[in-house]
Design an enzyme around this catalytic site. Structure first.
Site, PDB file in Angstrom:
ATOM      1  N   GLY A   1     -13.962 -67.349  63.503  1.00 36.65           N
ATOM      2  CA  GLY A   1     -13.961 -68.705  64.063  1.00 36.65           C
ATOM      3  C   GLY A   1     -14.847 -68.816  65.288  1.00 36.65           C
TER       4      GLY A   1
ATOM      5  N   SER B   1     -17.947 -70.369  65.534  1.00 38.39           N
ATOM      6  CA  SER B   1     -19.030 -71.362  65.490  1.00 38.39           C
ATOM      7  C   SER B   1     -18.995 -72.322  66.678  1.00 38.39           C
ATOM      8  CB  SER B   1     -18.980 -72.153  64.176  1.00 38.39           C
ATOM      9  OG  SER B   1     -17.742 -72.824  64.044  1.00 38.39           O
TER      10      SER B   1
ATOM     11  N   TYR C   1       2.067 -74.786  64.608  1.00 40.15           N
ATOM     12  CA  TYR C   1       1.094 -73.991  65.382  1.00 40.15           C
ATOM     13  C   TYR C   1       1.836 -72.963  66.239  1.00 40.15           C
ATOM     14  CZ  TYR C   1      -2.676 -73.253  68.864  1.00 40.15           C
ATOM     15  OH  TYR C   1      -3.628 -72.720  69.711  1.00 40.15           O
TER      16      TYR C   1
HETATM   17  P1  NAP Z   1     -12.074 -74.997  68.022  1.00 41.45           P
HETATM   18  O1  NAP Z   1     -12.986 -75.480  69.074  1.00 41.45           O
HETATM   19  O2  NAP Z   1     -11.383 -75.990  67.155  1.00 41.45           O
HETATM   20  O3  NAP Z   1     -12.849 -73.909  67.120  1.00 41.45           O
HETATM   21  C1  NAP Z   1     -12.156 -73.332  66.038  1.00 41.45           C
HETATM   22  C2  NAP Z   1     -13.061 -72.329  65.356  1.00 41.45           C
HETATM   23  O4  NAP Z   1     -12.318 -71.716  64.281  1.00 41.45           O
HETATM   24  C3  NAP Z   1     -14.294 -72.945  64.762  1.00 41.45           C
HETATM   25  O5  NAP Z   1     -15.365 -72.052  64.921  1.00 41.45           O
HETATM   26  C4  NAP Z   1     -13.943 -73.085  63.287  1.00 41.45           C
HETATM   27  O6  NAP Z   1     -15.106 -72.994  62.470  1.00 41.45           O
HETATM   28  C5  NAP Z   1     -13.088 -71.855  63.087  1.00 41.45           C
HETATM   29  N1  NAP Z   1     -12.171 -71.922  61.952  1.00 41.45           N
HETATM   30  C6  NAP Z   1     -11.214 -72.849  61.718  1.00 41.45           C
HETATM   31  N2  NAP Z   1     -10.585 -72.574  60.577  1.00 41.45           N
HETATM   32  C7  NAP Z   1     -11.151 -71.448  60.081  1.00 41.45           C
HETATM   33  C8  NAP Z   1     -10.937 -70.674  58.932  1.00 41.45           C
HETATM   34  N3  NAP Z   1      -9.987 -70.986  58.038  1.00 41.45           N
HETATM   35  N4  NAP Z   1     -11.699 -69.567  58.736  1.00 41.45           N
HETATM   36  C9  NAP Z   1     -12.671 -69.236  59.609  1.00 41.45           C
HETATM   37  N5  NAP Z   1     -12.921 -69.933  60.721  1.00 41.45           N
HETATM   38  C10 NAP Z   1     -12.175 -71.044  60.942  1.00 41.45           C
HETATM   39  O7  NAP Z   1     -10.889 -74.124  68.664  1.00 41.45           O
HETATM   40  P2  NAP Z   1     -10.808 -73.352  70.071  1.00 41.45           P
HETATM   41  O8  NAP Z   1     -10.180 -74.257  71.039  1.00 41.45           O
HETATM   42  O9  NAP Z   1     -12.087 -72.678  70.383  1.00 41.45           O
HETATM   43  O10 NAP Z   1      -9.694 -72.269  69.683  1.00 41.45           O
HETATM   44  C11 NAP Z   1     -10.046 -70.958  69.277  1.00 41.45           C
HETATM   45  C12 NAP Z   1      -8.764 -70.123  69.204  1.00 41.45           C
HETATM   46  O11 NAP Z   1      -8.096 -70.166  70.468  1.00 41.45           O
HETATM   47  C13 NAP Z   1      -7.760 -70.663  68.185  1.00 41.45           C
HETATM   48  O12 NAP Z   1      -7.068 -69.585  67.597  1.00 41.45           O
HETATM   49  C14 NAP Z   1      -6.796 -71.462  69.034  1.00 41.45           C
HETATM   50  O13 NAP Z   1      -5.536 -71.579  68.459  1.00 41.45           O
HETATM   51  C15 NAP Z   1      -6.774 -70.604  70.292  1.00 41.45           C
HETATM   52  N6  NAP Z   1      -6.329 -71.326  71.474  1.00 41.45           N
HETATM   53  C16 NAP Z   1      -7.028 -72.406  71.947  1.00 41.45           C
HETATM   54  C17 NAP Z   1      -6.577 -73.057  73.090  1.00 41.45           C
HETATM   55  C18 NAP Z   1      -7.294 -74.233  73.681  1.00 41.45           C
HETATM   56  O14 NAP Z   1      -6.785 -74.796  74.658  1.00 41.45           O
HETATM   57  N7  NAP Z   1      -8.435 -74.635  73.165  1.00 41.45           N
HETATM   58  C19 NAP Z   1      -5.417 -72.609  73.731  1.00 41.45           C
HETATM   59  C20 NAP Z   1      -4.730 -71.523  73.224  1.00 41.45           C
HETATM   60  C21 NAP Z   1      -5.200 -70.874  72.094  1.00 41.45           C
HETATM   61  P3  NAP Z   1     -15.468 -74.023  61.274  1.00 41.45           P
HETATM   62  O15 NAP Z   1     -15.646 -75.383  61.880  1.00 41.45           O
HETATM   63  O16 NAP Z   1     -16.692 -73.469  60.692  1.00 41.45           O
HETATM   64  O17 NAP Z   1     -14.278 -73.967  60.355  1.00 41.45           O
END
Ligand code: NAP
Length: 250
Positions: free
Chosen positions: A18, A20, A158
């Site tokens: 993930g 990208s 989640y």
């Molecule tokens: P994001 O901006 O929504 O990015 C999510 C990434 O995961 C994208 O690159 C997406 O790529 C990829 N992805 C989604 N479904 C996938 C799948 N089935 N297989 C492979 N890749 C997949 O999210 P983020 O905020 O950066 O979060 C990244 C991680 O941190 C997640 O696990 C999230 O739960 C965790 N997290 C985030 C926060 C926050 O505040 N943002 C807080 C705590 C934890 P595609 O578009 O190509 O699918």
């Protein structure tokens, strides 16, 4: 083997799922700048992933795969093996939120949330652990969330999935010791599309509830991950490292 404090990672390969955009992209670019050959996984966003690879330099490459799909993760493993013949670091970052009131939550959305967030981690560790073990000192970092334990009904699926990742982290830490360390990095509210998609009202309320009075940056999570995969963290396994500006403090 490198000594504590040494930073040479030449020839070492890191896979970030993930990657990208958001946190995964920041981790991939940070590890690439630290000298790793980075494999950027994504599901849909091929163009974004290509841009991340460009930022990661000439050795960075992209492999598309849905981590929720067992066969796709097996193909990803074959591609990593064919291209690089090794894997030193696995960062299980791919995740989705799919927020919904738990009272009306569609079963298919519940299932998808668990499939990507927790089953995806299981698929990746199951398929890629042999490559990590073969290096003699592998590293797995799972990206969890402080929301796993905070009781928010709109993201019950989640939270359940992220709690599941915490359980997998401790199980795999014991299973893969002493060769591979397995840790959980638990971000709080980080400034990414995932957080912004909830809305500016949520962001403002969250910032007000955070002792350090801001969202975190993806780069702050990336630097923590770089520490966890380094020799300086060689005696840390099965642990949760929280980075949330104090948001989860009660
Ligand atoms: P994001 O901006 O929504 O990015 C999510 C990434 O995961 C994208 O690159 C997406 O790529 C990829 N992805 C989604 N479904 C996938 C799948 N089935 N297989 C492979 N890749 C997949 O999210 P983020 O905020 O950066 O979060 C990244 C991680 O941190 C997640 O696990 C999230 O739960 C965790 N997290 C985030 C926060 C926050 O505040 N943002 C807080 C705590 C934890 P595609 O578009 O190509 O699918």
């Amino acid at each position: 083997m490198a000594e504590p404090g040494e930073t040479t990672v030449d020839g070492q390969v890191a896979l970030v799922t993930g990657a990208s955009r958001g946190i995964g992209a920041a981790i991939a670019v940070d590890l690439a700048r630290a000298g790793y050959t980075v494999v950027i996984n994504h599901r849909d966003s091929a163009e974004d992933a290509r841009r991340v690879a460009e930022a990661g330099g000439p050795t960075a490459t992209v492999i598309a795969a849905d981590v929720a799909d067992h066969a796709a993760v097996r193909r990803l493993t074959e591609e990593v093996t064919d291209r690089h013949g090794r894997l030193d670091v696995l960062v299980n970052n791919a995740g989705v939120t799919l927020p919904d009131d738990w009272r009306t939550l569609d079963p298919a959305r519940w299932q998808r949330c668990l499939d990507v967030n927790v089953t995806g981690v299981f698929h990746c560790v199951q398929a890629l652990a042999p490559l990590l073990e073969a290096t003699g000192r592998g590293r797995i970092v799972n990206i969890g969330s402080t929301y796993a334990g905070m009781g928010v009904g709109a993201i019950a699926a989640y939270a359940a999935a992220k709690a599941g990742i915490a359980a997998l982290t401790t199980a795999f830490a014991k299973e893969l010791a002493p060769v591979v360390t397995v840790n959980l990095v638990a971000p709080g509210n980080i400034d990414t599309d995932m957080t912004r998609s909830v809305g500016e009202e949520f962001v403002a309320a969250t910032v007000a509830q955070t002792p350090l009075r801001r969202l975190g940056t993806p780069e702050e999570i990336a630097r923590l991950v770089r520490f966890v995969v380094s020799e300086d963290a060689a005696f840390i396994t099965g642990q949760t490292l929280v980075c949330d500006g104090g948001h989860s403090l009660r």
